[in-house]
Design a protein around this motif. Structure first.
Motif, PDB file in Angstrom:
ATOM      1  N   PHE A 290       0.850  -1.166   0.000  1.00 36.34           N
ATOM      2  CA  PHE A 290       0.000   0.000   0.000  1.00 36.34           C
ATOM      3  C   PHE A 290       0.896   1.228   0.000  1.00 36.34           C
ATOM      4  CE2 PHE A 290      -3.538   2.627   0.391  1.00 36.34           C
ATOM      5  CZ  PHE A 290      -3.295   3.603   1.347  1.00 36.34           C
ATOM      6  N   GLU A 291       0.661   2.095  -0.959  1.00 32.84           N
ATOM      7  CA  GLU A 291       1.456   3.317  -1.035  1.00 32.84           C
ATOM      8  C   GLU A 291       0.548   4.522  -0.926  1.00 32.84           C
ATOM      9  OE1 GLU A 291       4.483   1.019  -4.041  1.00 32.84           O
ATOM     10  OE2 GLU A 291       3.620   2.939  -4.684  1.00 32.84           O
ATOM     11  N   HIS A 292       1.029   5.511  -0.227  1.00 28.17           N
ATOM     12  CA  HIS A 292       0.199   6.680   0.052  1.00 28.17           C
ATOM     13  C   HIS A 292       1.052   7.923  -0.142  1.00 28.17           C
ATOM     14  CE1 HIS A 292      -2.589   8.795   3.227  1.00 28.17           C
ATOM     15  NE2 HIS A 292      -3.072   8.925   1.992  1.00 28.17           N
ATOM     16  N   GLU A 293       0.695   8.749  -1.115  1.00 26.08           N
ATOM     17  CA  GLU A 293       1.499   9.913  -1.458  1.00 26.08           C
ATOM     18  C   GLU A 293       0.637  11.151  -1.519  1.00 26.08           C
ATOM     19  OE1 GLU A 293       3.344   6.852  -4.651  1.00 26.08           O
ATOM     20  OE2 GLU A 293       2.966   8.904  -5.341  1.00 26.08           O
ATOM     21  N   ALA A 294       1.248  12.279  -1.220  1.00 22.16           N
ATOM     22  CA  ALA A 294       0.539  13.553  -1.360  1.00 22.16           C
ATOM     23  C   ALA A 294       1.121  14.313  -2.538  1.00 22.16           C
ATOM     24  CB  ALA A 294       0.674  14.372  -0.088  1.00 22.16           C
ATOM     25  N   LEU A 295       0.240  14.909  -3.326  1.00 23.88           N
ATOM     26  CA  LEU A 295       0.679  15.800  -4.403  1.00 23.88           C
ATOM     27  C   LEU A 295       0.244  17.209  -4.013  1.00 23.88           C
ATOM     28  CD1 LEU A 295       1.606  16.518  -7.332  1.00 23.88           C
ATOM     29  CD2 LEU A 295      -0.771  16.117  -8.036  1.00 23.88           C
ATOM     30  N   ILE A 296       1.213  18.062  -3.744  1.00 20.86           N
ATOM     31  CA  ILE A 296       0.882  19.433  -3.354  1.00 20.86           C
ATOM     32  C   ILE A 296       1.026  20.298  -4.596  1.00 20.86           C
ATOM     33  CG2 ILE A 296       1.541  21.373  -1.858  1.00 20.86           C
ATOM     34  CD1 ILE A 296       2.534  19.151   0.133  1.00 20.86           C
ATOM     35  N   TYR A 297      -0.080  20.912  -5.018  1.00 22.23           N
ATOM     36  CA  TYR A 297      -0.066  21.638  -6.289  1.00 22.23           C
ATOM     37  C   TYR A 297      -0.691  23.013  -6.153  1.00 22.23           C
ATOM     38  CZ  TYR A 297      -5.068  20.555  -6.881  1.00 22.23           C
ATOM     39  OH  TYR A 297      -6.438  20.476  -6.726  1.00 22.23           O
ATOM     40  N   GLY A 298      -0.367  23.882  -7.091  1.00 19.45           N
ATOM     41  CA  GLY A 298      -0.858  25.256  -7.000  1.00 19.45           C
ATOM     42  C   GLY A 298      -1.496  25.760  -8.284  1.00 19.45           C
ATOM     43  N   SER A 299      -1.602  24.903  -9.291  1.00 18.76           N
ATOM     44  CA  SER A 299      -2.214  25.350 -10.544  1.00 18.76           C
ATOM     45  C   SER A 299      -2.788  24.147 -11.285  1.00 18.76           C
ATOM     46  CB  SER A 299      -1.168  26.037 -11.422  1.00 18.76           C
ATOM     47  OG  SER A 299      -0.299  25.070 -11.983  1.00 18.76           O
TER      48      SER A 299
ATOM     49  N   CYS B 119      -2.904  11.661  -3.072  1.00 21.54           N
ATOM     50  CA  CYS B 119      -3.859  12.641  -2.567  1.00 21.54           C
ATOM     51  C   CYS B 119      -3.425  14.045  -2.983  1.00 21.54           C
ATOM     52  CB  CYS B 119      -3.932  12.588  -1.046  1.00 21.54           C
ATOM     53  SG  CYS B 119      -4.307  10.935  -0.430  1.00 21.54           S
ATOM     54  N   PRO B 120      -4.125  14.664  -3.916  1.00 25.64           N
ATOM     55  CA  PRO B 120      -3.768  16.024  -4.323  1.00 25.64           C
ATOM     56  C   PRO B 120      -4.225  17.058  -3.296  1.00 25.64           C
ATOM     57  CG  PRO B 120      -5.021  14.854  -6.047  1.00 25.64           C
ATOM     58  CD  PRO B 120      -5.203  14.117  -4.769  1.00 25.64           C
ATOM     59  N   TYR B 121      -3.349  18.004  -2.965  1.00 25.97           N
ATOM     60  CA  TYR B 121      -3.666  19.105  -2.047  1.00 25.97           C
ATOM     61  C   TYR B 121      -3.486  20.420  -2.796  1.00 25.97           C
ATOM     62  CZ  TYR B 121      -3.831  16.207   2.183  1.00 25.97           C
ATOM     63  OH  TYR B 121      -4.183  15.299   3.151  1.00 25.97           O
ATOM     64  N   ASP B 122      -4.577  21.185  -2.881  1.00 23.82           N
ATOM     65  CA  ASP B 122      -4.579  22.425  -3.656  1.00 23.82           C
ATOM     66  C   ASP B 122      -4.213  23.604  -2.739  1.00 23.82           C
ATOM     67  OD1 ASP B 122      -5.182  24.642  -5.215  1.00 23.82           O
ATOM     68  OD2 ASP B 122      -7.061  23.797  -5.991  1.00 23.82           O
ATOM     69  N   THR B 123      -3.021  24.169  -2.942  1.00 28.59           N
ATOM     70  CA  THR B 123      -2.572  25.269  -2.067  1.00 28.59           C
ATOM     71  C   THR B 123      -3.388  26.542  -2.277  1.00 28.59           C
ATOM     72  OG1 THR B 123      -0.919  25.913  -3.696  1.00 28.59           O
ATOM     73  CG2 THR B 123      -0.205  24.423  -1.935  1.00 28.59           C
ATOM     74  N   ARG B 124      -4.129  26.592  -3.376  1.00 28.69           N
ATOM     75  CA  ARG B 124      -4.933  27.803  -3.637  1.00 28.69           C
ATOM     76  C   ARG B 124      -6.171  27.844  -2.744  1.00 28.69           C
ATOM     77  NH1 ARG B 124      -5.787  26.433  -9.872  1.00 28.69           N
ATOM     78  NH2 ARG B 124      -6.233  24.477  -8.782  1.00 28.69           N
TER      79      ARG B 124
ATOM     80  N   ASP C 132      -2.266  23.369 -14.318  1.00 26.47           N
ATOM     81  CA  ASP C 132      -1.222  22.734 -15.129  1.00 26.47           C
ATOM     82  C   ASP C 132      -0.387  21.767 -14.303  1.00 26.47           C
ATOM     83  OD1 ASP C 132      -0.480  25.564 -17.352  1.00 26.47           O
ATOM     84  OD2 ASP C 132      -2.000  23.959 -17.431  1.00 26.47           O
ATOM     85  N   GLU C 133      -0.015  22.217 -13.099  1.00 26.83           N
ATOM     86  CA  GLU C 133       0.775  21.329 -12.223  1.00 26.83           C
ATOM     87  C   GLU C 133       0.004  20.043 -11.961  1.00 26.83           C
ATOM     88  OE1 GLU C 133       2.101  24.713  -9.155  1.00 26.83           O
ATOM     89  OE2 GLU C 133       2.583  22.691  -8.414  1.00 26.83           O
ATOM     90  N   TYR C 134      -1.284  20.207 -11.727  1.00 28.44           N
ATOM     91  CA  TYR C 134      -2.168  19.084 -11.414  1.00 28.44           C
ATOM     92  C   TYR C 134      -2.150  18.062 -12.546  1.00 28.44           C
ATOM     93  CZ  TYR C 134      -6.610  16.978  -9.711  1.00 28.44           C
ATOM     94  OH  TYR C 134      -7.596  16.132  -9.233  1.00 28.44           O
ATOM     95  N   VAL C 135      -2.440  18.570 -13.745  1.00 26.20           N
ATOM     96  CA  VAL C 135      -2.533  17.680 -14.901  1.00 26.20           C
ATOM     97  C   VAL C 135      -1.174  17.092 -15.262  1.00 26.20           C
ATOM     98  CG1 VAL C 135      -3.033  17.642 -17.370  1.00 26.20           C
ATOM     99  CG2 VAL C 135      -4.599  18.793 -15.807  1.00 26.20           C
ATOM    100  N   ASP C 136      -0.143  17.932 -15.229  1.00 22.22           N
ATOM    101  CA  ASP C 136       1.199  17.466 -15.613  1.00 22.22           C
ATOM    102  C   ASP C 136       1.700  16.382 -14.678  1.00 22.22           C
ATOM    103  OD1 ASP C 136       2.564  20.682 -16.757  1.00 22.22           O
ATOM    104  OD2 ASP C 136       1.201  19.214 -17.687  1.00 22.22           O
ATOM    105  N   ALA C 137       1.344  16.478 -13.406  1.00 22.98           N
ATOM    106  CA  ALA C 137       1.816  15.473 -12.449  1.00 22.98           C
ATOM    107  C   ALA C 137       1.015  14.180 -12.569  1.00 22.98           C
ATOM    108  CB  ALA C 137       1.729  16.010 -11.030  1.00 22.98           C
ATOM    109  N   LEU C 138      -0.303  14.325 -12.713  1.00 21.40           N
ATOM    110  CA  LEU C 138      -1.152  13.139 -12.571  1.00 21.40           C
ATOM    111  C   LEU C 138      -1.342  12.323 -13.847  1.00 21.40           C
ATOM    112  CD1 LEU C 138      -3.853  14.551 -10.125  1.00 21.40           C
ATOM    113  CD2 LEU C 138      -2.072  12.866  -9.640  1.00 21.40           C
TER     114      LEU C 138
END
Lengths: 286, 315
Positions: B12-21, B136-141, B23-29
């Motif tokens: 089981f792997e659990h990661e956080a993606l901290i993003y601010g836009s 788990c994506p986290y939106d800093t905005r 583009d970052e969201y789509v480019d990472a995921l």
């Protein structure tokens, strides 16, 4: 919907009652009260007990009317315990249930409204050969009382039944209120279904499983239990039913629960027991 | 049967993606999704509707192989969400694995944020038997800074663009839950019901609860669910907790609170009830059920050293 639960007043014409009694006078009084409801309704009466020709019994039964006249008219049939529950293997539950069906049909043919039987069935619990069949027998008699105009008072001597008291009460829709004899649930037929009513929890879930297992033993067919009237069942109770389902599966039989309330469905989902629920035709939702 | 039953290397792997836009969201995921699909994983995107649209536009031909679920409908109650994940993952075919984008909806209040942060920490243990990778994506905005900081404490790994890095601030589920105890408030007023339960008579417990709950305005279906949950907790006390329990029930301002104190040895494990029992185990569903059915729950040590379970529901 059939009445279910404890009952004190037999004069209202109950259908299938388990009556635990402490002494012979109590048995006679109960038999009389039960059968008297049949007099009013024009039912043929039957009494299975020992000593019914004694003065004590005749006195107890006198509210029924002229006992000799009733007997002569065929309105009151009397039999001894041994005549029905013959000791030493003469009693065949399947045959006896068939006999009750035939007697009910005969009563109707003879112009009666039905058949009402009061029986001292203690022999079924006392006899080693019969004890293992009593729950199944009672449930099959119950089916007849649900389907046909037959009513039965199944009387058992409290001094002889011991631990079986709760199980016996559990396979009747109604039973006499006796301390310690309430299983907390009842298994009986209604509307063409085998219904489970009451509350199932840690205190009685094993008893439920053992009663249900004994009651459907050897019947050779799938078992569908309508749980729409259950006021409560806990996770452990559902798991006991699952264990029983697994055991029946070994004999090629299915156990399914019908009419489950939303909370029961949800609990089954959480426990991974959704397969226990019969695909429902929409009854019992609450 | 799923990978959960094939003991061995369940990962089981659990990661956080901290993003601010966006583009970052789509480019990472998107590359992660494509990679997972190519590896034969079942891919789920449990994200807000707006983000689902972003992903759909960017996935091109792969879009039909991703199962989308609206995060607004998924993240309603922390324990129910854990149960929903557990159920979905159990349904995977044997030897299958899952890749999940799970964007937690933190809600409006600090109490909600704290509850979901505990959920994120507990997930590391709760879903550990499953072969799944949850990002788990986290939106800093839109999220408070403290919520984003917690992501670093509740996820062992962080996804930075396409690079996975260990999170130095990772605390572990046990430690995080001890740092941030739940503490469902116990009313100061005398309880509406107080019972010493010693025998098997749970009927009295159920009747007492039903009375209070109905009086508090809860509907019949809800009363039935909560009665089941409370019954399970009290049964636990009788079976595992020294055979005796003290039950108190309050109804205050639209909240029904139950406290069950048992006579057993208690526990300091903050993760009790966060995972269903193993399939072979007999019973063990009590707390797992109760935590899903009540809105808030707490397990702690009682004053006498036994187990204290606090359960609360709002209307």
């Amino acid at each position: 919907m059939r009445a279910s639960g404890t009952i004190d007043d037999l004069s209202a014409g109950a259908g299938h009652v388990c009556w635990l009694f402490e002494h012979e006078q109590a048995l006679a009084d109960a038999a009389c009260a039960f059968l008297r409801a049949g007099v009013v309704r024009g039912e043929r009466l039957a009494l299975v007990a020992d000593g019914t020709t004694t003065e004590a019994w005749r006195h107890a039964l006198s509210p029924l009317g002229d006992l000799d006249a009733l007997a002569a008219d065929g309105a009151l049939l009397l039999a001894g315990v041994g005549d029905v529950y013959g000791a030493g293997g003469r009693f065949d539950p399947v045959e006896q249930v068939g006999r009750y069906r035939a007697m009910t049909a005969q009563a109707l043919d003879d112009g009666f409204a039905g058949l009402r039987v009061a029986a001292d069935a203690t022999a079924m619990v006392v006899d080693d050969a019969l004890r293992s069949q009593v729950l199944r027998y009672e449930l099959e008699v119950d089916e007849v009382t649900a389907e046909l105009p037959m009513a039965a008072l199944c009387a058992y001597d409290l001094r002889s039944v011991g631990e079986a008291a709760r199980s016996l009460c559990a396979v009747h829709p109604q039973h006499r209120r006796v301390r310690g004899a309430d299983a907390g649930f009842r298994l009986y037929h209604d509307g063409g279904r085998l219904c489970l009513a009451g509350e199932i929890d840690f205190a009685n879930r094993r008893l439920l499983a053992s009663v249900l297992e004994a009651a459907v033993a050897g019947a050779g067919r799938d078992v569908v239990v309508d749980v729409g009237r259950l006021d409560f069942i806990d996770a452990g109770g559902l798991q006991e039913l699952q264990q029983l389902a697994v055991s029946l599966e070994r004999d090629g039989r299915m156990l399914r629960l019908a009419g489950a309330a939303d909370v029961v469905r949800r609990c089954c989902d959480v426990l991974g027991l959704a397969h226990l629920l019969a695909p429902d035709t929409g009854s019992g939702a609450r | 049967m799923t990978a959960i039953d094939a003991r061995g290397t369940c990962s089981f792997e659990h990661e956080a993606l901290i993003y601010g836009s966006d583009d970052e969201y789509v480019d990472a995921l998107v590359p992660q999704v494509v990679e997972a699909l190519d590896a034969g994983a079942a891919v789920f995107a449990i994200v807000p509707r707006r983000n689902a649209d972003l992903l759909r536009s960017a996935l091109g031909p792969h879009v039909d192989r991703v199962r989308f679920v609206a995060a607004e409908d998924w993240y309603l109650h922390p324990h129910a969400t854990i149960a929903a994940y557990d159920a979905v993952l159990r349904e995977l075919p044997p030897a299958a694995s899952a890749f999940v984008i799970g964007e937690v909806q933190f809600g409006a209040t600090e109490t909600d944020w704290a509850a979901w942060a505990r959920y994120e920490a507990a997930l590391n243990w709760a879903l550990e038997p499953h072969a799944a990778r949850v990002v788990c994506p986290y939106d800093t905005r839109t999220l408070a800074a403290c919520v984003v900081d917690d992501a670093r404490r509740t996820h062992p790994y962080l996804l930075d663009g396409r690079i996975r890095q260990a999170s130095d601030a990772y605390a572990g589920p046990d430690a995080f839950l001890r740092e941030r105890p739940n503490e469902v408030p116990i009313p100061m007023a005398p309880p509406d019901v107080e019972l010493q339960v010693v025998d098997d008579d749970l009927r009295e417990v159920r009747a007492a609860f039903r009375g209070v709950a109905a009086g508090a305005g809860l509907g019949p279906s809800r009363v039935a669910e909560l009665t089941l949950a409370l019954n399970e907790v009290v049964t636990n006390a009788l079976v595992h907790g020294g055979g005796a329990a003290r039950l108190r029930i309050w109804t205050t301002d639209g909240t029904v609170t139950c406290v069950v104190d048992d006579a057993g040895d208690g526990s300091d494990d903050p993760l009790l009830g966060y995972r269903p029992p193993a399939p072979e185990a007999e019973g063990g569903y009590g707390l797992w059920l109760a935590r899903q059915l009540f809105h808030r729950s707490d397990v702690a040590r009682s004053v006498d050293g036994g187990l204290r379970v606090v359960l609360a529901t709002d209307r």
